[in-house]
Design a protein around this motif. Structure first.
Motif, PDB file in Angstrom:
ATOM      1  N   ASP A   9      -5.917  -7.756  -0.221  1.00 41.82           N
ATOM      2  CA  ASP A   9      -4.725  -8.195   0.509  1.00 41.82           C
ATOM      3  C   ASP A   9      -3.766  -7.037   0.751  1.00 41.82           C
ATOM      4  OD1 ASP A   9      -5.092 -11.082   0.873  1.00 41.82           O
ATOM      5  OD2 ASP A   9      -5.119 -11.113  -1.307  1.00 41.82           O
ATOM      6  N   ALA A  10      -4.311  -5.819   0.821  1.00 43.73           N
ATOM      7  CA  ALA A  10      -3.546  -4.587   1.071  1.00 43.73           C
ATOM      8  C   ALA A  10      -2.900  -4.093  -0.213  1.00 43.73           C
ATOM      9  CB  ALA A  10      -2.491  -4.772   2.149  1.00 43.73           C
ATOM     10  N   ALA A  11      -2.946  -2.789  -0.418  1.00 37.22           N
ATOM     11  CA  ALA A  11      -2.372  -2.193  -1.622  1.00 37.22           C
ATOM     12  C   ALA A  11      -2.145  -0.707  -1.382  1.00 37.22           C
ATOM     13  CB  ALA A  11      -3.299  -2.393  -2.822  1.00 37.22           C
ATOM     14  N   THR A  12      -1.169  -0.163  -2.082  1.00 36.34           N
ATOM     15  CA  THR A  12      -0.964   1.275  -2.073  1.00 36.34           C
ATOM     16  C   THR A  12      -1.873   1.913  -3.122  1.00 36.34           C
ATOM     17  OG1 THR A  12       0.779   1.218  -3.741  1.00 36.34           O
ATOM     18  CG2 THR A  12       1.453   0.925  -1.445  1.00 36.34           C
ATOM     19  N   THR A  13      -1.941   3.241  -3.092  1.00 35.02           N
ATOM     20  CA  THR A  13      -2.758   3.939  -4.089  1.00 35.02           C
ATOM     21  C   THR A  13      -2.251   3.653  -5.500  1.00 35.02           C
ATOM     22  OG1 THR A  13      -3.201   5.682  -2.477  1.00 35.02           O
ATOM     23  CG2 THR A  13      -3.657   6.184  -4.793  1.00 35.02           C
ATOM     24  N   GLY A  14      -0.929   3.649  -5.662  1.00 34.81           N
ATOM     25  CA  GLY A  14      -0.361   3.358  -6.972  1.00 34.81           C
ATOM     26  C   GLY A  14      -0.689   1.965  -7.455  1.00 34.81           C
TER      27      GLY A  14
ATOM     28  N   VAL B 127       0.982   5.313   1.330  1.00 32.81           N
ATOM     29  CA  VAL B 127      -0.307   5.078   1.972  1.00 32.81           C
ATOM     30  C   VAL B 127      -0.750   3.659   1.636  1.00 32.81           C
ATOM     31  CG1 VAL B 127      -2.719   5.774   2.158  1.00 32.81           C
ATOM     32  CG2 VAL B 127      -0.941   7.513   1.831  1.00 32.81           C
ATOM     33  N   LEU B 128      -0.970   2.852   2.657  1.00 33.38           N
ATOM     34  CA  LEU B 128      -1.404   1.473   2.479  1.00 33.38           C
ATOM     35  C   LEU B 128      -2.892   1.366   2.817  1.00 33.38           C
ATOM     36  CD1 LEU B 128       1.579  -0.413   4.121  1.00 33.38           C
ATOM     37  CD2 LEU B 128       0.978  -0.416   1.705  1.00 33.38           C
TER      38      LEU B 128
END
Length: 330
Positions: A274-279, A314-315
């Motif tokens: 469902d989308a996520a950043t690297t962190g 970054v997504l």
């Protein structure tokens, strides 16, 4: 029950934004609402069980019944000054509450419907007694430390997930998509956002001021707006809760896909469903940011995810091929 209709201009849509972090004052108020109803109990069942024990162990029943619940009733109205704006730190919020103009405190306290029947402490607040306002600040802080702070990592994670998801929608489809799916009874039909099932019929005109959207962990099902139309417009809504990814090595279809791409890389693929950043990948999977970035690069080069940079963020998002693989492994 009625409908809250929020009227946007094109300028308002462009000025609508997401709160950066969870608002501790809104989480206090919304969690107090959770204690006053069985609605949504299953969503917070573990919290309910633990927090009632913790509140009892810290002898806070009197504080709850005598002060905090009367000033934040579940229903048609609670004072706007309890949630003073775009707040990200507890001390900042409590200072803002305690520095509220006395005339405004009096006016808003008097608007509480049937305030627990002649509550003396609320009368003291309305009369401007300094000690009562200090008691409010101390009570909010004590409650936060026992009922909210132990869950702050989870709260922050849920809010960060929601921001990542809505940020991706905005980048891919435009600012209006920030207003999609704010709750099961919400409907975005430009230029009006309608929230059905609101305690009353109400029209809210933004008039070029934009809207601050505040994702909340403890807000359940229905968004909440400030009552005073003269205050900066904000709307608190239930943060999107992502489905937890199955544990690596769990007895499901991952046994088929895992050997193909690797169990850790499978967990990374699920983490960006469902989308996520690297962190966020790092936090969800339990790997270092550098390792998360490496696996994201491999998955991107294989066409299973896409990555988009926005400022220093970054997504990552699953592609149709990646989604098909995940669906086939479940």
């Amino acid at each position: 029950m009625g409908t809250l209709s929020i009227h946007f201009t094109a300028e308002d849509v462009g000025r609508t934004r997401l709160a950066r972090r969870p608002d501790p004052l809104w989480e206090i108020v919304c969690s107090l609402h959770r204690l006053q109803t069985r609605r949504g109990y299953a969503t917070y069942e573990n919290w309910h069980r633990q927090v009632r024990q913790d509140l009892g162990r810290h002898n806070m029943s009197g504080l709850l019944r005598g002060k905090l619940l009367p000033i934040s009733p579940l229903g048609r109205y609670f004072p706007d000054f309890l949630t003073p704006g775009d707040i990200t730190a507890l001390d900042q919020g409590i200072d803002a509450v305690q520095n509220t103009d006395a005339a405004r405190v009096k006016e808003e306290i008097r608007m509480i419907p049937d305030p627990s029947g002649a509550n003396v402490w609320l009368d003291d607040l309305a009369s401007g007694r300094t000690g009562a306002m200090h008691e409010l600040g101390d009570g909010l802080r004590r409650y936060f430390e026992v009922a909210v702070a132990p869950y702050w990592t989870e709260i922050s994670g849920v809010v960060a997930d929601d921001r990542a998801l809505r940020g991706t929608l905005m980048l891919d489809h435009g600012a209006g998509h920030l207003l999609d799916d704010l709750g099961p009874r919400c409907e975005w039909n430009a230029p009006v956002l309608s929230i059905h099932g609101y305690p009353m019929d109400r029209d809210m005109y933004l008039d070029g001021r934009g809207l601050l959207l505040v994702p909340s962990y403890f807000c359940w099902q229905d968004p909440i707006a400030l009552a005073n139309p003269e205050l900066p417009p904000m709307l608190v809504y239930p943060a999107h809760r992502q489905r937890p990814a199955p544990a690596v090595g769990a007895p499901d279809g991952g046994r088929r896909l895992g050997p193909l791409i690797g169990t850790t890389r499978l967990a990374v693929l699920r983490a960006v469903a469902d989308a996520a950043t690297t962190g966020e990948i790092s936090r969800r999977v339990g790997i270092s940011p550098a390792t998360a970035s490496h696996h994201a690069t491999v998955l991107r080069e294989a066409g299973l995810i896409t990555s988009r940079r926005h400022a220093n963020l970054v997504l990552h998002q699953v592609t149709a091929i990646g989604r098909a693989l995940l669906d086939g492994s479940s």
